[in-house]
Enzyme design. Structure first.
Site, mmCIF file in Angstrom:
data_model
loop_
_atom_site.group_PDB
_atom_site.id
_atom_site.type_symbol
_atom_site.label_atom_id
_atom_site.label_comp_id
_atom_site.label_asym_id
_atom_site.label_seq_id
_atom_site.Cartn_x
_atom_site.Cartn_y
_atom_site.Cartn_z
ATOM 1 C CB SER A 1 2.762 -9.212 3.249
ATOM 2 O OG SER A 1 1.875 -8.613 4.180
ATOM 3 N NE ARG B 1 -3.473 -0.426 5.294
ATOM 4 C CZ ARG B 1 -2.382 -1.087 5.656
ATOM 5 N NH1 ARG B 1 -1.512 -1.455 4.741
ATOM 6 N NH2 ARG B 1 -2.155 -1.370 6.916
ATOM 7 C CB CYS C 1 4.269 4.491 2.345
ATOM 8 S SG CYS C 1 4.948 5.522 3.654
ATOM 9 C CG ASP D 1 -5.389 -0.265 8.316
ATOM 10 O OD1 ASP D 1 -5.812 0.112 7.222
ATOM 11 O OD2 ASP D 1 -4.385 -0.981 8.461
ATOM 12 C CG ASP E 1 -1.952 -1.155 1.102
ATOM 13 O OD1 ASP E 1 -2.466 -1.376 -0.010
ATOM 14 O OD2 ASP E 1 -2.191 -1.846 2.105
HETATM 15 N N1 LIG Z 1 -1.922 6.451 9.241
HETATM 16 C C1 LIG Z 1 -0.657 6.039 9.192
HETATM 17 N N2 LIG Z 1 -0.293 5.332 8.105
HETATM 18 C C2 LIG Z 1 0.974 4.904 8.032
HETATM 19 C C3 LIG Z 1 1.924 5.176 9.053
HETATM 20 N N3 LIG Z 1 3.093 4.617 8.661
HETATM 21 C C4 LIG Z 1 2.869 4.009 7.466
HETATM 22 N N4 LIG Z 1 1.600 4.187 7.072
HETATM 23 C C5 LIG Z 1 0.867 3.661 5.924
HETATM 24 O O1 LIG Z 1 0.694 2.293 6.184
HETATM 25 C C6 LIG Z 1 0.620 1.579 4.968
HETATM 26 C C7 LIG Z 1 1.669 0.480 5.007
HETATM 27 O O2 LIG Z 1 1.326 -0.422 4.019
HETATM 28 P P1 LIG Z 1 2.256 -1.618 3.595
HETATM 29 O O3 LIG Z 1 3.635 -1.150 3.281
HETATM 30 O O4 LIG Z 1 1.526 -2.348 2.536
HETATM 31 O O5 LIG Z 1 2.433 -2.463 4.921
HETATM 32 P P2 LIG Z 1 1.437 -3.211 5.865
HETATM 33 O O6 LIG Z 1 0.097 -3.380 5.271
HETATM 34 O O7 LIG Z 1 1.422 -2.513 7.169
HETATM 35 O O8 LIG Z 1 2.072 -4.646 6.088
HETATM 36 P P3 LIG Z 1 3.247 -5.449 5.389
HETATM 37 O O9 LIG Z 1 2.678 -6.061 4.180
HETATM 38 O O10 LIG Z 1 3.648 -6.426 6.409
HETATM 39 O O11 LIG Z 1 4.344 -4.470 5.071
HETATM 40 C C8 LIG Z 1 0.809 2.577 3.859
HETATM 41 O O12 LIG Z 1 -0.449 2.965 3.372
HETATM 42 C C9 LIG Z 1 1.526 3.719 4.578
HETATM 43 O O13 LIG Z 1 1.305 4.953 3.916
HETATM 44 C C10 LIG Z 1 1.494 5.938 10.182
HETATM 45 O O14 LIG Z 1 2.227 6.215 11.115
HETATM 46 N N5 LIG Z 1 0.188 6.334 10.198
HETATM 47 ZN ZN LIG Z 2 5.501 4.027 5.176
#
Ligand SMILES: Nc1nc2c(ncn2[C@@H]2O[C@H](COP(=O)(O)OP(=O)(O)OP(=O)(O)O)[C@@H](O)[C@H]2O)c(=O)[nH]1
Ligand SMILES: [Zn+2]
Length: 541
Positions: free
Chosen positions: A473, A451, A369, A449, A367
């Site tokens: 993941s 999503r 970032c 979250d 997702d």
């Molecule tokens: N609201 C918020 N979003 C965050 C923060 N840090 C990262 N994100 C968001 O979290 C999401 C992370 O998505 P992925 O990289 O797919 O990771 P994940 O779904 O947490 O899990 P993995 O697949 O294990 O990496 C992205 O949409 C980032 O923009 C935060 O501190 N606050």
């Molecule tokens: Zn991030």
């Protein structure tokens, strides 16, 4: 002298006189008060009649305006087909009211004209502002759509355009291009685009054939995208030729991509050049890319999210400031093209292999970032995990398997970047601690979250994927959504420890504590209290 008191006796007439005077005084006072009540009443009547006169005047004026408008606006009743003259300048508000009213009247009339002339008539209304439509309105005849039908001709094309030829035949609400639909509207407002522009799709066909796969014809497996979206203009050419606007919602292309981190892996020898996928010493990668815009089949989307369709429609209507009234007035239209970002699938190796159950498959679902993925922020593990996902997908493809990375536009856990940065501020100002990581987001956004990974597996069904050998993941939400869709995951691969930036320890430990997969030990709450991120005061510049 009276025997009962000490006062002297007085004659009766002398007693009656003062009594009479007092009664007369009372009558006089009553008359005065009556007179003043009458005066105030008559004042009120005067003012009332003045205001009703002005109300009548204003009604008369409005009627006059309406009359002149209805003579100025070409007839909007069933003989709408006669409306070829451009409308004279009239207040858009009035025009909208008249159009809606007229459409309403039409819907109550019996169908007298043939369907074609009704459709033409409705199309002619394109010159007016149409606030909404109704299923039984003359001129409304959606092109049949049977979601999940295996034959695309039986399934029917997605038709959403408001252009003249298509407006009455739409079977979808919203607009193409996801969030970019708004830019299209700007181009229209500035007269930068001809609203009747006919796209020339020659040579825009997909670079490889994808599918068809059995999953495409299961109305419950794919509900968030159109499985015929990449070939729509070609398979529905007859519709296009007849003037119906049809646009692809998916595009498939191929490219070379270069990333400094991949180049470094090639230089260090951890990634080998094979000339097919890793092309050279710069680490250029050959890739097939599939861009997907969202197309929601509302009954299926509602079911995925565990809500009823009416509740979903109402929330989508009300929570977008009433942007799509047809979500309420057109229950017969089941498809919605929402104004949100879509996704891109990056496929390494032969794209046909993704569906082969005898071939290994590595998958990273990521997702967006932007701060990390593009600009290298070190507060989270996003970019390193993305790079790890790409290199593992490439290795799987080099070994004869298939590697897929899907990049979703769901910035900041779909809360948006503004919310994310507000959360970062709160975290850093309150002693960034893993124990409080999710609480900071929840305090600001009301939820940790948004999503909701339920629709994410659609792209896997689209690519014919039936199992995943290596899932790059740790997210339990992604895992549950994929497995819940009947796609088993054989191995979950966490991000290697040496790829985790220092400041993102807070995030990764909080995630593991909350249920993310780990091959190591799950940190306790006490552990989380000890994990601290960098403080702003620690920064020397
Ligand atoms: N609201 C918020 N979003 C965050 C923060 N840090 C990262 N994100 C968001 O979290 C999401 C992370 O998505 P992925 O990289 O797919 O990771 P994940 O779904 O947490 O899990 P993995 O697949 O294990 O990496 C992205 O949409 C980032 O923009 C935060 O501190 N606050
Ligand atoms: Zn991030």
């Amino acid at each position: 002298m009276c025997s009962s008191c000490s006062t002297a006796d007085t004659p009766a007439s002398a007693v009656a006189q003062p009594r009479l005077a007092s009664v007369l005084t009372q009558i006089l006072a009553s008359l005065n008060s009556l007179e003043s009540s009458y005066k105030s009443l008559s004042d009120k009547i005067d003012s009332l009649s003045a205001s009703s006169a002005s109300a009548i005047l204003s009604v008369e004026k409005r009627l006059e305006a309406l009359e002149s408008a209805s003579t100025a606006v070409p007839d909007l009743t069933p003989s709408l087909s006669s409306m070829t003259e451009p409308s004279p300048p009239i207040s858009p508000r009035l025009l909208a009211d008249v159009a809606v009213e007229s459409a309403d009247i039409n819907s109550k009339n019996e169908k007298t004209d043939s369907l074609t002339s009704e459709q033409e008539a409705f199309s002619a209304m394109r010159d007016c502002v149409i606030l909404t439509t109704y299923p039984d309105q003359p001129g409304i005849s959606p092109i049949p759509l049977s979601w999940g039908a295996p034959d695309p001709q039986l399934r029917g094309p997605i038709v959403v355009s408001h252009n003249k030829a298509t407006i009455g035949r739409r079977n979808a609400i919203g607009a193409h291009s996801g969030s970019y639909g708004i830019y299209h509207a700007l181009a229209v407002a500035m007269n930068e685009i001809d609203v009747n522009h006919k796209p020339d799709f020659s040579n825009a066909e997909p670079t490889v054939q994808i599918g068809p796969y059995p999953q495409w014809s299961d109305p419950e497996k794919i509900v968030g995208m159109d499985p015929f979206g990449h070939i729509a203009p070609w398979i529905y050419k007859d519709f296009l030729d007849s003037g119906i606007e049809i646009r692809p919602s998916i595009a498939v292309t191929k490219a070379h991509m270069r990333l400094p981190e991949i180049e470094a892996q090639v230089k260090s020898g951890s990634l080998k050049i094979d000339g097919k996928i890793v092309l050279n010493s710069h680490g250029d990668l050959a890739v097939t890319k599939v861009a997907v815009e969202p197309v929601w089949f509302l009954p299926g989307v509602a079911k995925r999210f565990g809500v009823d369709e009416i509740t979903l429609r109402r929330a989508l209507f009300e929570d977008t400031g009433g942007s799509y009234p047809e979500l309420i007035t057109r229950p017969d239209i089941k498809v919605f093209l929402p104004p949100i970002g879509g996704m891109t699938a990056y496929i390494f190796g032969d794209p046909a292999k993704t569906a082969d159950p005898n071939v290994r498959l590595a998958l990273r679902v990521h997702d967006e970032c932007n701060g990390s993925d593009v600009f290298g922020s070190d507060i989270c593990t996003c970019k390193p995990y993305l790079i790890f996902g790409i290199s593992e997908a490439v290795k799987e493809a080099q070994g004869g398997g298939s590697g897929v990375v899907v990049y979703f536009r769901k910035e900041g856990r779909a809360l948006g970047e503004v919310t994310k940065y507000l959360v970062y501020n709160a975290r850093k100002r309150m002693g960034d601690s893993a124990a409080e990581y999710f609480k900071r987001t929840e305090n600001i956004a009301g939820v940790k979250d948004m999503r909701f990974q339920a629709l994410m597996p659609d792209i896997l069904h689209f690519l014919g994927i039936t199992k995943i050998d290596r899932m790059l993941s740790m997210s339990n939400m992604k895992y549950d959504a994929i497995v819940g869709q009947g796609i088993p995951i054989h191995e979950r691969v966490p991000i290697p420890d040496d790829m985790i930036p220092d400041d993102s320890r807070v995030e990764i430990d909080a995630k593991i504590h909350s249920g993310y997969f780990t091959s190591g030990r799950v940190p306790t709450m006490d552990d989380l209290m000890r994990v601290k991120g960098r403080q702003w005061e620690d920064v020397t510049h």
